[in-house]
Design an enzyme around this catalytic site. Structure first.
Site, mmCIF file in Angstrom:
data_model
loop_
_atom_site.group_PDB
_atom_site.id
_atom_site.type_symbol
_atom_site.label_atom_id
_atom_site.label_comp_id
_atom_site.label_asym_id
_atom_site.label_seq_id
_atom_site.Cartn_x
_atom_site.Cartn_y
_atom_site.Cartn_z
ATOM 1 N N MET A 17 0.919 -1.220 0.082
ATOM 2 C CA MET A 17 -0.072 -0.067 -0.104
ATOM 3 C C MET A 17 0.907 1.264 0.026
ATOM 4 O O MET A 17 0.447 2.333 -0.634
ATOM 5 C CB MET A 17 -0.887 -0.133 1.354
ATOM 6 C CG MET A 17 -2.248 0.554 1.055
ATOM 7 S SD MET A 17 -3.371 0.238 2.280
ATOM 8 C CE MET A 17 -2.821 0.829 3.679
ATOM 9 N N ASP A 36 11.543 2.874 4.770
ATOM 10 C CA ASP A 36 11.211 1.703 5.177
ATOM 11 C C ASP A 36 12.424 1.002 5.738
ATOM 12 O O ASP A 36 13.815 1.337 5.120
ATOM 13 C CB ASP A 36 10.642 1.067 3.847
ATOM 14 C CG ASP A 36 9.889 -0.045 4.081
ATOM 15 O OD1 ASP A 36 10.323 -1.093 4.999
ATOM 16 O OD2 ASP A 36 8.587 -0.206 3.520
ATOM 17 N N ASP A 62 13.372 2.938 10.405
ATOM 18 C CA ASP A 62 12.729 1.968 11.227
ATOM 19 C C ASP A 62 11.907 2.831 12.255
ATOM 20 O O ASP A 62 12.429 3.846 12.946
ATOM 21 C CB ASP A 62 13.935 1.285 12.254
ATOM 22 C CG ASP A 62 13.464 0.604 13.450
ATOM 23 O OD1 ASP A 62 12.367 0.505 13.627
ATOM 24 O OD2 ASP A 62 13.893 -0.096 14.044
ATOM 25 N N VAL A 63 10.659 2.684 12.007
ATOM 26 C CA VAL A 63 9.818 3.919 12.685
ATOM 27 C C VAL A 63 9.601 3.789 14.153
ATOM 28 O O VAL A 63 9.427 4.697 14.662
ATOM 29 C CB VAL A 63 8.289 3.292 12.396
ATOM 30 C CG1 VAL A 63 8.137 3.728 10.582
ATOM 31 C CG2 VAL A 63 7.810 1.993 12.545
ATOM 32 N N ASN A 89 2.202 5.079 7.263
ATOM 33 C CA ASN A 89 1.556 3.621 6.858
ATOM 34 C C ASN A 89 2.303 2.744 7.202
ATOM 35 O O ASN A 89 1.758 1.639 6.984
ATOM 36 C CB ASN A 89 1.831 4.027 5.090
ATOM 37 C CG ASN A 89 1.564 2.668 4.280
ATOM 38 O OD1 ASN A 89 0.256 2.543 4.065
ATOM 39 N ND2 ASN A 89 2.541 1.675 4.222
ATOM 40 N N TYR A 153 -2.959 -6.040 17.753
ATOM 41 C CA TYR A 153 -3.302 -5.303 16.368
ATOM 42 C C TYR A 153 -4.420 -4.272 16.489
ATOM 43 O O TYR A 153 -4.418 -3.114 16.185
ATOM 44 C CB TYR A 153 -3.648 -6.116 15.269
ATOM 45 C CG TYR A 153 -3.674 -5.323 13.884
ATOM 46 C CD1 TYR A 153 -2.624 -4.739 13.208
ATOM 47 C CD2 TYR A 153 -5.035 -5.296 13.418
ATOM 48 C CE1 TYR A 153 -2.674 -4.374 12.021
ATOM 49 C CE2 TYR A 153 -5.384 -4.515 12.293
ATOM 50 C CZ TYR A 153 -4.301 -4.082 11.462
ATOM 51 O OH TYR A 153 -4.319 -3.565 10.102
ATOM 52 N N LYS A 157 -4.338 -0.012 16.570
ATOM 53 C CA LYS A 157 -4.868 0.653 15.603
ATOM 54 C C LYS A 157 -5.990 1.560 16.257
ATOM 55 O O LYS A 157 -6.352 2.671 15.557
ATOM 56 C CB LYS A 157 -5.669 -0.266 14.540
ATOM 57 C CG LYS A 157 -4.681 -0.992 13.797
ATOM 58 C CD LYS A 157 -3.683 0.076 12.889
ATOM 59 C CE LYS A 157 -3.015 -0.614 12.091
ATOM 60 N NZ LYS A 157 -1.827 0.247 11.286
ATOM 61 N N ILE A 186 -7.470 -5.807 2.967
ATOM 62 C CA ILE A 186 -6.763 -5.044 1.623
ATOM 63 C C ILE A 186 -5.992 -6.079 1.123
ATOM 64 O O ILE A 186 -5.059 -6.558 2.036
ATOM 65 C CB ILE A 186 -6.206 -3.832 1.870
ATOM 66 C CG1 ILE A 186 -7.251 -2.777 2.378
ATOM 67 C CG2 ILE A 186 -5.417 -3.282 0.464
ATOM 68 C CD1 ILE A 186 -8.392 -2.506 1.613
ATOM 69 N N THR A 191 -1.019 -8.759 4.370
ATOM 70 C CA THR A 191 -2.326 -9.675 4.532
ATOM 71 C C THR A 191 -2.349 -10.932 4.037
ATOM 72 O O THR A 191 -2.946 -11.962 4.445
ATOM 73 C CB THR A 191 -3.728 -8.831 4.184
ATOM 74 O OG1 THR A 191 -3.207 -8.450 2.831
ATOM 75 C CG2 THR A 191 -3.919 -7.694 4.920
#
Length: 249
Positions: A17, A36, A62-63, A89, A153, A157, A186, A191
């Site tokens: 995405m 990323d 690395d977020v 994202n 998860y 979120k 998605i 996924t």
């Protein structure tokens, strides 16, 4: 072009995405920085955008590391002069009920999905202030709206949803907007191994949606594009649900 003259930073932009968002943003006139941990795939996406006439650079991100966020913002400003858009994202998914969720799994998912969004938001606000405003788009999930069979998860979120609203009210007066996007199922590298790698799994996932299909990355990217653009200038603290009708049931 809907993002002409804008500079955007997209985390998790190497594939899936995020890469679709990056390519769409570039086609709409934005200069794009993709961050990323997947360097090979990130460089490939960077090259694809540049080879088709867009402007894009890849940075390792690395977020969960604040210093890497600060470096990504610095790269955007030094290369392109400003930063107008952040798309948080990057994310991972694990499907475990409460008793099956280990402490390490909880920390991993919350670290990337929730802490990562916090650190990204914190890092870009000074840059957006210097630019005179900006748009932060946080990718949450329908799991951040309704209960389900996931634990860490869903919690992560849900945290993204409320962090978005807190950011929105804290910085609205400075022209910095924050909105969240809530996808249904998605088709993406995240996924596929969870429940889309078999025909039975795909059929079951599609059947959950009244529109009877699995969402595609483009379905989400168009919503992200809208929130990133000035077309949504009176939207902040909002939730954009793109789920084929799943949560309307």
């Amino acid at each position: 072009m809907r993002l002409q003259g804008k500079v955007a930073l997209i985390s998790g932009g190497a594939r899936g995405m995020g890469a679709t968002e990056a390519k769409m943003f570039a086609r709409e006139g934005a200069k794009v920085v993709i961050g990323d941990v997947l360097e090979e795939e990130g460089r490939k996406t960077e090259a694809e955008i540049n080879e088709t006439g867009g402007e894009c650079i890849f940075v390792r991100l690395d977020v969960t590391d604040e210093s890497q966020w600060l470096n990504a913002v610095s790269e955007a400003e030094s290369r392109y002069g400003k930063l107008d858009i952040l798309v948080n994202n990057a994310g991972i998914a694990r499907i475990s009920n409460v008793e099956e969720t280990s402490e390490s799994e909880w920390d991993l998912v919350m670290g990337i999905n929730a802490k990562g969004v916090f650190l990204g938001t914190k890092a870009v606000i000074p840059a957006m202030r210097r630019s005179g405003g900006g748009s932060i788009v946080n990718i949450s999930s329908i799991a951040g709206l309704v209960g389900g069979k996931t634990t860490a998860y869903a919690a992560s979120k849900g945290a993204v949803r409320l962090l978005t609203k807190s950011t929105a009210i804290q910085y609205a007066a400075e022209g910095i907007r924050a909105n969240s996007v809530h996808p249904g199922v998605i088709e993406s590298p995240m996924t596929l191994p969870l429940y889309l790698d078999t025909m039975e799994g795909r059929e079951q996932a599609a059947a959950r949606h009244p529109m009877a299909r699995i969402g595609q990355p483009e379905d989400i990217s168009y919503g992200v594009l809208f929130l990133a653009s000035d077309e949504s200038s009176f939207m902040t603290g909002s939730e954009l649900v793109i789920d084929g009708g799943l949560t309307a049931q």
